[in-house]
Design a protein around this motif. Structure first.
Motif, PDB file in Angstrom:
ATOM      1  N   ARG A  38      15.877   4.878   4.532  1.00 39.58           N
ATOM      2  CA  ARG A  38      14.789   4.042   5.036  1.00 39.58           C
ATOM      3  C   ARG A  38      13.668   4.924   5.575  1.00 39.58           C
ATOM      4  N   ILE A  39      12.447   4.563   5.234  1.00 36.54           N
ATOM      5  CA  ILE A  39      11.268   5.319   5.653  1.00 36.54           C
ATOM      6  C   ILE A  39      10.322   4.369   6.362  1.00 36.54           C
ATOM      7  N   GLY A  40       9.922   4.729   7.596  1.00 37.17           N
ATOM      8  CA  GLY A  40       9.101   3.860   8.415  1.00 37.17           C
ATOM      9  C   GLY A  40       7.635   3.863   8.014  1.00 37.17           C
ATOM     10  N   ARG A  41       6.930   2.926   8.534  1.00 34.85           N
ATOM     11  CA  ARG A  41       5.533   2.674   8.186  1.00 34.85           C
ATOM     12  C   ARG A  41       4.642   3.897   8.436  1.00 34.85           C
ATOM     13  N   GLY A  42       3.740   4.128   7.479  1.00 34.50           N
ATOM     14  CA  GLY A  42       2.728   5.161   7.639  1.00 34.50           C
ATOM     15  C   GLY A  42       3.225   6.571   7.488  1.00 34.50           C
ATOM     16  N   SER A  43       4.432   6.778   6.972  1.00 33.63           N
ATOM     17  CA  SER A  43       4.962   8.131   6.815  1.00 33.63           C
ATOM     18  C   SER A  43       4.465   8.746   5.513  1.00 33.63           C
ATOM     19  N   ARG A  44       4.408  10.065   5.504  1.00 36.90           N
ATOM     20  CA  ARG A  44       3.944  10.794   4.314  1.00 36.90           C
ATOM     21  C   ARG A  44       4.943  11.886   3.955  1.00 36.90           C
ATOM     22  N   LEU A  45       5.407  11.840   2.710  1.00 37.98           N
ATOM     23  CA  LEU A  45       6.207  12.913   2.153  1.00 37.98           C
ATOM     24  C   LEU A  45       5.321  13.677   1.186  1.00 37.98           C
ATOM     25  N   HIS A  46       5.129  14.962   1.428  1.00 34.55           N
ATOM     26  CA  HIS A  46       4.360  15.774   0.494  1.00 34.55           C
ATOM     27  C   HIS A  46       5.209  16.064  -0.746  1.00 34.55           C
ATOM     28  N   ALA A  47       4.649  16.778  -1.693  1.00 33.80           N
ATOM     29  CA  ALA A  47       5.335  16.990  -2.971  1.00 33.80           C
ATOM     30  C   ALA A  47       6.690  17.669  -2.784  1.00 33.80           C
ATOM     31  N   ASN A  48       7.656  17.219  -3.602  1.00 38.26           N
ATOM     32  CA  ASN A  48       8.959  17.885  -3.704  1.00 38.26           C
ATOM     33  C   ASN A  48       9.752  17.889  -2.399  1.00 38.26           C
ATOM     34  N   VAL A  49       9.726  16.785  -1.706  1.00 38.56           N
ATOM     35  CA  VAL A  49      10.595  16.577  -0.549  1.00 38.56           C
ATOM     36  C   VAL A  49      11.885  15.911  -1.027  1.00 38.56           C
ATOM     37  N   VAL A  80       3.244   7.328   1.792  1.00 36.75           N
ATOM     38  CA  VAL A  80       2.882   8.132   0.623  1.00 36.75           C
ATOM     39  C   VAL A  80       4.072   9.011   0.279  1.00 36.75           C
ATOM     40  N   ILE A  81       4.531   8.916  -0.958  1.00 35.71           N
ATOM     41  CA  ILE A  81       5.655   9.718  -1.440  1.00 35.71           C
ATOM     42  C   ILE A  81       5.102  10.681  -2.482  1.00 35.71           C
ATOM     43  N   GLY A  82       5.044  11.959  -2.147  1.00 37.77           N
ATOM     44  CA  GLY A  82       4.405  12.949  -3.004  1.00 37.77           C
ATOM     45  C   GLY A  82       5.165  13.207  -4.294  1.00 37.77           C
ATOM     46  N   ALA A  83       4.463  13.753  -5.256  1.00 41.02           N
ATOM     47  CA  ALA A  83       5.013  13.999  -6.584  1.00 41.02           C
ATOM     48  C   ALA A  83       6.284  14.827  -6.519  1.00 41.02           C
ATOM     49  N   GLY A  84       7.265  14.441  -7.350  1.00 43.95           N
ATOM     50  CA  GLY A  84       8.493  15.198  -7.465  1.00 43.95           C
ATOM     51  C   GLY A  84       9.481  14.998  -6.344  1.00 43.95           C
ATOM     52  N   SER A  85       9.234  14.085  -5.442  1.00 44.29           N
ATOM     53  CA  SER A  85      10.154  13.869  -4.320  1.00 44.29           C
ATOM     54  C   SER A  85      11.340  13.017  -4.748  1.00 44.29           C
ATOM     55  N   PHE A  86      12.461  13.217  -4.065  1.00 46.78           N
ATOM     56  CA  PHE A  86      13.687  12.454  -4.326  1.00 46.78           C
ATOM     57  C   PHE A  86      14.102  11.735  -3.061  1.00 46.78           C
ATOM     58  N   ILE A  87      14.396  10.437  -3.177  1.00 46.24           N
ATOM     59  CA  ILE A  87      14.842   9.639  -2.037  1.00 46.24           C
ATOM     60  C   ILE A  87      16.160   8.990  -2.422  1.00 46.24           C
ATOM     61  N   GLY A  88      17.235   9.423  -1.747  1.00 45.60           N
ATOM     62  CA  GLY A  88      18.573   8.971  -2.087  1.00 45.60           C
ATOM     63  C   GLY A  88      18.875   7.565  -1.618  1.00 45.60           C
ATOM     64  N   ALA A  89      19.962   7.034  -2.123  1.00 49.15           N
ATOM     65  CA  ALA A  89      20.356   5.646  -1.898  1.00 49.15           C
ATOM     66  C   ALA A  89      20.412   5.301  -0.413  1.00 49.15           C
ATOM     67  N   ASP A  90      19.955   4.098  -0.104  1.00 49.18           N
ATOM     68  CA  ASP A  90      20.061   3.500   1.236  1.00 49.18           C
ATOM     69  C   ASP A  90      19.302   4.250   2.312  1.00 49.18           C
ATOM     70  N   HIS A 100       0.818  -1.215   0.000  1.00 46.48           N
ATOM     71  CA  HIS A 100       0.000   0.000   0.000  1.00 46.48           C
ATOM     72  C   HIS A 100       0.854   1.268   0.000  1.00 46.48           C
ATOM     73  N   VAL A 101       1.982   1.236  -0.676  1.00 44.72           N
ATOM     74  CA  VAL A 101       2.820   2.416  -0.821  1.00 44.72           C
ATOM     75  C   VAL A 101       2.400   3.179  -2.064  1.00 44.72           C
ATOM     76  N   GLU A 102       2.265   4.489  -1.927  1.00 44.57           N
ATOM     77  CA  GLU A 102       1.928   5.344  -3.069  1.00 44.57           C
ATOM     78  C   GLU A 102       3.135   6.201  -3.420  1.00 44.57           C
ATOM     79  N   VAL A 103       3.478   6.221  -4.710  1.00 44.69           N
ATOM     80  CA  VAL A 103       4.607   7.007  -5.213  1.00 44.69           C
ATOM     81  C   VAL A 103       4.083   7.903  -6.322  1.00 44.69           C
ATOM     82  N   GLY A 104       4.211   9.214  -6.156  1.00 45.48           N
ATOM     83  CA  GLY A 104       3.651  10.157  -7.103  1.00 45.48           C
ATOM     84  C   GLY A 104       4.484  10.348  -8.352  1.00 45.48           C
TER      85      GLY A 104
END
Length: 346
Positions: free
Chosen positions: A153-164, A141-151, A121-125
């Protein structure tokens, strides 16, 4: 499936959720939250500040959340609670349009490394980039335009809004909320001077955010020079805050907008930093310290309490006079010391 914005609840259901005393029809339904002055039929209003008591009698709300002391003045059904603002905070999630939305999966315009791991149930924009070695737990939830660098880790139920932006090697706990434009894990401000120019120091640490952390829009948390920058559980960080490398912030502290914390400073648990507060580097703040807005802290504070610096606002003409007197304080102190010595010697 109805969205949270269309949901409605009976007063009985709401009273049970927040353990409030219900006075009125338990079957009365409400479908929104509003202030006393803006509420209409179908809304639940709340009174958490005595300054707004004057609006209670004329409210058009279907029901009001109030302190028991104000119950008799309420013209409609009510929920009585010792801390109505806390009750409002808990009920607000029931009417949040972002809550309970079904996951839309991975957008076709997102770029996800095959070496990344995404939970259920992970959402990637759209236009997100997720690099190798990233681990994203369930229900994120990973909002549109976000960048997540190598290695990272994001815990359960977290939300990144757009462009994080999360740089490499960042750890985010469960149920975190990161708002648009925040940057986690950028290089700390580390340079050595050779007498002529600056030599950059590679920042080899990371950033660790605990559970239930919230970071406001356009805030920056720098990675550590060697060890990690560490933000404890339940810490709340407002917008446009700067946290330098190797800072440590204890559990459940809160930082208002435009706070700046220099490197390697340690902030205790349950601390409150008002808007625009500045902390110099390599300091320690004890648990339970509160710094009022626009204060500059240049020495460690080892006892809990409320601290301030600077002067309050005044007319410019009065401030200019005081500024002259500030410059004279050292000479006045020296004269006073000489006068006291002369009095002792006489």
């Amino acid at each position: 499936m109805n969205s949270a914005a269309q949901a409605s609840y009976t007063l009985g259901e709401l009273a049970e959720r927040i353990e409030a005393r219900l006075v009125g029809d338990a079957n009365l339904r409400v479908s929104g939250l509003a202030t006393l002055t803006d509420a209409g039929p179908g809304d639940l209003a709340f009174l958490a500040n005595r300054a707004y008591l004057k609006y209670l009698a004329d409210t058009r709300a279907s029901a009001v959340l109030v302190h028991p002391a104000h119950g008799e003045a309420c013209p409609c059904p009510r929920l009585e609670l010792e801390n109505p603002y806390l009750g409002y905070a808990r009920l607000s999630h029931l009417f949040d349009p972002l809550a309970n939305q079904p996951s839309r999966g991975v957008h076709p315009a997102a770029t996800v490394s095959p070496q990344a791991s995404l939970g259920a149930h992970v959402e990637v924009g759209a236009n997100c980039v997720i690099e190798a070695g990233v681990e994203i737990a369930d229900d994120c939830v990973i909002g549109a335009g976000s960048f997540i660098g190598a290695d990272t880790r994001i815990g359960r139920g977290s939300r990144l809004h757009a462009n994080v932006t999360l740089y490499h090697g960042v750890t985010v706990g469960e149920r975190a909320i990161l708002h648009s434009g925040c940057v986690i894990g950028g290089d700390g401000f580390g340079f050595a001077h050779d007498g002529q120019r600056w030599e950059k120091i590679a920042q080899l640490g990371g950033v660790t955010l605990g559970d239930d952390v919230e970071v406001g829009s356009c805030s920056s948390i720098d990675r550590g020079a060697l060890g990690d920058t560490v933000i404890g559980n339940g810490v709340k960080i407002d917008s446009q805050v700067q946290i330098a490398h190797n800072v440590q912030i204890g559990d459940h502290s809160a930082l208002a907008g435009c706070v700046g914390i220099a490197g390697s400073t340690k902030v205790g648990r349950h601390c409150l930093l008002g808007g625009g507060v500045g902390l110099s580097g390599h300091l320690t703040l004890a648990d339970g310290v509160q710094i009022t807005g626009m204060s500059l802290v240049t020495n460690s504070i080892l006892e809990p309490g409320v601290y301030s610096s600077g002067t309050g606002s005044m007319s410019n003409s009065q401030w200019r006079k005081n500024a002259v007197r500030f410059k004279q304080l050292d000479e006045i102190a020296k004269r006073l010391t000489r006068l006291e010595r002369d009095m002792r010697d006489s």
